[in-house]
Motif scaffolding. Sequence first.
Motif, PDB file in Angstrom:
ATOM      1  N   SER A  35       1.522  -4.778  -4.848  1.00 40.96           N
ATOM      2  CA  SER A  35       2.361  -4.198  -5.985  1.00 40.96           C
ATOM      3  C   SER A  35       3.664  -4.460  -5.524  1.00 40.96           C
ATOM      4  O   SER A  35       4.225  -4.365  -4.210  1.00 40.96           O
ATOM      5  CB  SER A  35       1.808  -2.735  -6.097  1.00 40.96           C
ATOM      6  OG  SER A  35       0.509  -2.452  -6.486  1.00 40.96           O
ATOM      7  N   ARG A  36       4.462  -4.818  -6.304  1.00 37.21           N
ATOM      8  CA  ARG A  36       5.990  -5.011  -6.135  1.00 37.21           C
ATOM      9  C   ARG A  36       6.939  -4.001  -6.189  1.00 37.21           C
ATOM     10  O   ARG A  36       6.698  -2.999  -6.922  1.00 37.21           O
ATOM     11  CB  ARG A  36       6.477  -6.300  -7.004  1.00 37.21           C
ATOM     12  CG  ARG A  36       5.560  -7.435  -7.193  1.00 37.21           C
ATOM     13  CD  ARG A  36       5.744  -8.383  -8.358  1.00 37.21           C
ATOM     14  NE  ARG A  36       6.986  -9.245  -8.172  1.00 37.21           N
ATOM     15  CZ  ARG A  36       7.189 -10.170  -9.186  1.00 37.21           C
ATOM     16  NH1 ARG A  36       6.755 -10.166 -10.330  1.00 37.21           N
ATOM     17  NH2 ARG A  36       8.381 -10.684  -9.026  1.00 37.21           N
ATOM     18  N   PRO A  37       8.010  -4.051  -5.322  1.00 38.55           N
ATOM     19  CA  PRO A  37       9.064  -3.083  -5.555  1.00 38.55           C
ATOM     20  C   PRO A  37       9.817  -3.119  -6.667  1.00 38.55           C
ATOM     21  O   PRO A  37       9.759  -4.500  -7.434  1.00 38.55           O
ATOM     22  CB  PRO A  37       9.687  -3.077  -4.237  1.00 38.55           C
ATOM     23  CG  PRO A  37       9.808  -4.538  -3.900  1.00 38.55           C
ATOM     24  CD  PRO A  37       8.203  -5.094  -4.283  1.00 38.55           C
ATOM     25  N   ASP A  38      10.698  -2.252  -7.182  1.00 43.66           N
ATOM     26  CA  ASP A  38      11.389  -2.464  -8.309  1.00 43.66           C
ATOM     27  C   ASP A  38      12.750  -2.790  -7.991  1.00 43.66           C
ATOM     28  O   ASP A  38      13.600  -3.154  -8.890  1.00 43.66           O
ATOM     29  CB  ASP A  38      11.647  -0.958  -8.954  1.00 43.66           C
ATOM     30  CG  ASP A  38       9.898  -0.715  -9.779  1.00 43.66           C
ATOM     31  OD1 ASP A  38       9.753  -1.278 -10.560  1.00 43.66           O
ATOM     32  OD2 ASP A  38       9.462   0.271  -8.904  1.00 43.66           O
ATOM     33  N   ALA A  39      13.255  -2.526  -6.623  1.00 42.34           N
ATOM     34  CA  ALA A  39      14.664  -2.971  -6.293  1.00 42.34           C
ATOM     35  C   ALA A  39      14.406  -2.935  -4.614  1.00 42.34           C
ATOM     36  O   ALA A  39      13.685  -2.389  -3.875  1.00 42.34           O
ATOM     37  CB  ALA A  39      15.795  -1.849  -6.761  1.00 42.34           C
TER      38      ALA A  39
ATOM     39  N   ARG B 160       1.019  -1.258  -0.065  1.00 40.53           N
ATOM     40  CA  ARG B 160       0.047  -0.189  -0.032  1.00 40.53           C
ATOM     41  C   ARG B 160       0.900   1.376   0.033  1.00 40.53           C
ATOM     42  O   ARG B 160       0.499   2.148  -0.607  1.00 40.53           O
ATOM     43  CB  ARG B 160      -0.862  -0.020   1.308  1.00 40.53           C
ATOM     44  CG  ARG B 160      -2.082  -1.082   1.029  1.00 40.53           C
ATOM     45  CD  ARG B 160      -2.933  -1.087   2.068  1.00 40.53           C
ATOM     46  NE  ARG B 160      -4.048  -1.905   2.200  1.00 40.53           N
ATOM     47  CZ  ARG B 160      -3.905  -3.175   3.223  1.00 40.53           C
ATOM     48  NH1 ARG B 160      -3.015  -3.064   4.014  1.00 40.53           N
ATOM     49  NH2 ARG B 160      -4.708  -4.025   3.094  1.00 40.53           N
ATOM     50  N   ALA B 161       2.083   1.088   0.756  1.00 40.25           N
ATOM     51  CA  ALA B 161       2.978   2.266   0.953  1.00 40.25           C
ATOM     52  C   ALA B 161       3.584   2.682  -0.675  1.00 40.25           C
ATOM     53  O   ALA B 161       3.706   3.730  -1.254  1.00 40.25           O
ATOM     54  CB  ALA B 161       4.087   2.304   1.582  1.00 40.25           C
ATOM     55  N   ILE B 162       3.743   1.521  -1.563  1.00 38.06           N
ATOM     56  CA  ILE B 162       4.382   1.776  -2.746  1.00 38.06           C
ATOM     57  C   ILE B 162       3.299   2.399  -3.660  1.00 38.06           C
ATOM     58  O   ILE B 162       3.386   3.232  -4.506  1.00 38.06           O
ATOM     59  CB  ILE B 162       4.977   0.384  -3.417  1.00 38.06           C
ATOM     60  CG1 ILE B 162       6.058  -0.197  -2.767  1.00 38.06           C
ATOM     61  CG2 ILE B 162       4.941   0.380  -4.836  1.00 38.06           C
ATOM     62  CD1 ILE B 162       6.267  -1.724  -3.134  1.00 38.06           C
ATOM     63  N   GLU B 163       2.079   1.947  -3.636  1.00 38.46           N
ATOM     64  CA  GLU B 163       0.930   2.196  -4.231  1.00 38.46           C
ATOM     65  C   GLU B 163       0.493   3.965  -4.121  1.00 38.46           C
ATOM     66  O   GLU B 163       0.368   4.480  -4.899  1.00 38.46           O
ATOM     67  CB  GLU B 163      -0.295   1.554  -4.184  1.00 38.46           C
ATOM     68  CG  GLU B 163      -0.308   0.068  -4.511  1.00 38.46           C
ATOM     69  CD  GLU B 163      -1.204  -0.868  -4.192  1.00 38.46           C
ATOM     70  OE1 GLU B 163      -2.121  -0.462  -3.261  1.00 38.46           O
ATOM     71  OE2 GLU B 163      -1.287  -2.163  -4.565  1.00 38.46           O
ATOM     72  N   TYR B 164       0.859   4.390  -2.830  1.00 44.06           N
ATOM     73  CA  TYR B 164       0.508   5.377  -2.403  1.00 44.06           C
ATOM     74  C   TYR B 164       1.806   6.489  -3.097  1.00 44.06           C
ATOM     75  O   TYR B 164       1.337   7.520  -3.735  1.00 44.06           O
ATOM     76  CB  TYR B 164       0.567   5.755  -0.967  1.00 44.06           C
ATOM     77  CG  TYR B 164       0.489   7.224  -0.506  1.00 44.06           C
ATOM     78  CD1 TYR B 164      -0.615   7.779  -0.329  1.00 44.06           C
ATOM     79  CD2 TYR B 164       1.814   8.033  -0.278  1.00 44.06           C
ATOM     80  CE1 TYR B 164      -0.683   8.922   0.151  1.00 44.06           C
ATOM     81  CE2 TYR B 164       1.632   9.419   0.184  1.00 44.06           C
ATOM     82  CZ  TYR B 164       0.572   9.857   0.240  1.00 44.06           C
ATOM     83  OH  TYR B 164       0.382  11.307   0.671  1.00 44.06           O
ATOM     84  N   LEU B 165       2.995   6.097  -3.030  1.00 47.37           N
ATOM     85  CA  LEU B 165       3.898   6.846  -3.810  1.00 47.37           C
ATOM     86  C   LEU B 165       3.785   6.877  -5.355  1.00 47.37           C
ATOM     87  O   LEU B 165       4.286   7.920  -5.749  1.00 47.37           O
ATOM     88  CB  LEU B 165       5.177   6.315  -3.229  1.00 47.37           C
ATOM     89  CG  LEU B 165       5.737   6.282  -1.869  1.00 47.37           C
ATOM     90  CD1 LEU B 165       6.698   5.561  -1.474  1.00 47.37           C
ATOM     91  CD2 LEU B 165       5.913   7.721  -1.743  1.00 47.37           C
ATOM     92  N   TRP B 166       3.199   5.992  -5.706  1.00 49.89           N
ATOM     93  CA  TRP B 166       2.986   5.746  -7.300  1.00 49.89           C
ATOM     94  C   TRP B 166       1.890   6.953  -7.471  1.00 49.89           C
ATOM     95  O   TRP B 166       2.214   7.615  -8.603  1.00 49.89           O
ATOM     96  CB  TRP B 166       2.406   4.618  -7.860  1.00 49.89           C
ATOM     97  CG  TRP B 166       3.316   3.413  -7.797  1.00 49.89           C
ATOM     98  CD1 TRP B 166       4.593   3.334  -8.063  1.00 49.89           C
ATOM     99  CD2 TRP B 166       2.803   2.037  -7.982  1.00 49.89           C
ATOM    100  NE1 TRP B 166       5.043   2.273  -8.043  1.00 49.89           N
ATOM    101  CE2 TRP B 166       4.157   1.290  -8.240  1.00 49.89           C
ATOM    102  CE3 TRP B 166       1.748   1.530  -8.038  1.00 49.89           C
ATOM    103  CZ2 TRP B 166       4.136  -0.037  -8.434  1.00 49.89           C
ATOM    104  CZ3 TRP B 166       1.695   0.062  -8.520  1.00 49.89           C
ATOM    105  CH2 TRP B 166       2.950  -0.733  -8.409  1.00 49.89           C
TER     106      TRP B 166
END
Length: 260
Positions: free
Chosen positions: A163-167, A117-123
Amino acid sequence: MKCVSDIVYDSQNSLALDLYLPDDLTAEACVIYMHGGGFQKGSRDGDEVAHFAKALTDGGFAMASISYRLNTPADMFSTKEQDYIEAYVGRSQKLGLSLSPNLYGAAYIAAMEDLSRAIEYLWVEGEALGIAHRKVGVIGISAGGIAALSLAYPPTHWMERVSRPDAVVAVSAAIVQPWRLQEDGPTCLMVHGPRDRIIKLSDAEMGAQRAEQVGAPITLLNTGVPGHNTQIDVLLDGTSEHGEAYMQLVLDQFARLIDD
């Protein structure tokens, strides 16, 4: 370095992040910092957070230090999900993982969901926050590293929901479901040392061996320095046997957020 505190990224669970930015309030990309604590304790403002934030913002990145749910019990999930989690734990144990099952049970799944969810928020909000590139990396410590590695290669039941991180850079952590690894996944760097009484080096080596077998882009860096929490200081201030600062290796890992 500037900090924007208490940004709510998940209102349903009252979860927030602190965003660290370079002095000009712009960054090339963002790296999420996920604290350790066995999915039972810890906070997003621990003593080491500012040191990681300084190194990353000096490198042109933003760093979002997140809170996530702790001590999540199994009954917070549906009966079907509980069955999946129980099956995952059993399979990991059969593989010979020596770390506590608490590190790959219900609380770990909840933390993985929160990181997603944090990744999606930053997107969605990244551009408005001064972040140029949409790709997001994660640096996870201990339990935070376990969640980050698992989100990079998520359980089947959760694969379409997260949602997956990129690194990823995972410190004193291990891949708890190594059968998930595949050759086209995110690049991960695991930083570990010998005589770790919480997450043994052999647990990390198991994941690294599986990665080599299937061609997954995962590297295990054995610092040679004993201990679990000691790896934080090694990463922040230490140098490799070739004289290269370990923190530079971290920055190089996240450079792919901009270059790829």
